[in-house]
Design a protein around this motif. Structure first.
Motif, PDB file in Angstrom:
ATOM      1  N   ASP A  42       0.503  -0.843  -0.123  1.00 19.54           N
ATOM      2  CA  ASP A  42      -0.013   0.432   0.280  1.00 19.54           C
ATOM      3  C   ASP A  42       1.305   1.269  -0.186  1.00 19.54           C
ATOM      4  N   HIS A  46       1.318   4.276  -2.790  1.00 18.02           N
ATOM      5  CA  HIS A  46       0.872   5.665  -1.911  1.00 18.02           C
ATOM      6  C   HIS A  46       2.489   6.275  -3.225  1.00 18.02           C
ATOM      7  N   THR A 144      -6.448   7.443  -5.469  1.00 14.16           N
ATOM      8  CA  THR A 144      -5.484   6.401  -4.623  1.00 14.16           C
ATOM      9  C   THR A 144      -5.138   7.043  -3.494  1.00 14.16           C
ATOM     10  N   VAL A 145      -4.408   8.537  -3.250  1.00 11.98           N
ATOM     11  CA  VAL A 145      -4.209   9.269  -2.056  1.00 11.98           C
ATOM     12  C   VAL A 145      -5.423   9.439  -1.505  1.00 11.98           C
ATOM     13  N   MET A 148      -6.358   5.946   0.154  1.00  9.86           N
ATOM     14  CA  MET A 148      -5.743   5.383   1.237  1.00  9.86           C
ATOM     15  C   MET A 148      -6.131   5.861   3.012  1.00  9.86           C
ATOM     16  N   SER A 149      -6.025   7.776   1.982  1.00 12.41           N
ATOM     17  CA  SER A 149      -6.271   8.336   3.496  1.00 12.41           C
ATOM     18  C   SER A 149      -7.343   8.158   4.119  1.00 12.41           C
TER      19      SER A 149
END
Length: 198
Positions: A42, A46, A144-145, A148-149
């Protein structure tokens, strides 16, 4: 930079973005050498998204102001690292860990989600000024970020706030603590905390 995030930037901004790319590349190499792909996939995704976007800004000498805004996300990393260090040193639960958890959630909202929202809105509004390939690259990086955040914030909210770690019920009893992942399993198979992600 705020007025023109595509073309306007002072020289220090380009240096800041270039140093940041160097950090993400070095950190990615370190993860590849010292962790399994299962532990680091992951963060490697990132880092790949970030290096692609920031590298494009450096090579084209455009979008540097936009890239500087994206570096605000890394201010949250200080709280994430502090929280992780407290977990690794078995300081959860403690006042310091509670403060670190709440600071992590606050900086996640202020320095991750708010800039990601602004950047997404800006990209949607200015897509006609940006080449289609860069809209796709930027949109993919933001998605994506952002995902994930949000996932990370939900894990921290559940693990640290909604389901806090229990205190020992007997003050004289010393209990052994095992750091666990968000699904309740030990952080790694051998009991070492190196693979800790939340």
């Amino acid at each position: 930079m705020a007025a023109d995030p595509i073309h306007g930037h002072p020289p220090w901004a380009l240096v800041l973005v270039a140093v940041s790319v160097g950090y993400f590349l070095a950190d990615g190499v370190d993860m590849l050498l010292n962790q399994t792909l299962g532990q680091a996939w992951d963060l490697l995704c990132h880092h790949l998204a970030v290096v692609s976007c920031l590298g494009t800004a450096i090579l084209s000498d455009h979008y540097v102001g936009f890239s500087v805004v994206s570096l605000l996300l890394e201010l949250n990393s200080a709280c994430l690292h502090l929280r992780k260090l407290l977990l690794l040193s078995h300081q959860a639960p403690s006042l310091a860990f509670s403060v670190a958890s709440w600071a992590t959630l606050a900086t996640l909202a202020l320095f991750r989600l708010a800039p990601l929202g602004w950047m997404s809105l800006w990209l949607l509004q200015q897509h006609h000024q940006v080449p289609p390939a860069l809209v796709v690259l930027g949109g993919t990086g933001l998605a994506t970020v952002g995902a994930m955040s949000i996932s990370q914030g939900v894990r921290i909210l559940i693990n640290d706030v909604l389901r806090p770690r229990p205190h020992s019920s007997n003050p004289g009893h010393r209990e052994t603590r095992v750091t666990r992942t968000c699904n309740g399993e030990p952080a790694t198979k051998d009991g070492s905390p190196l693979g800790l992600k939340d």
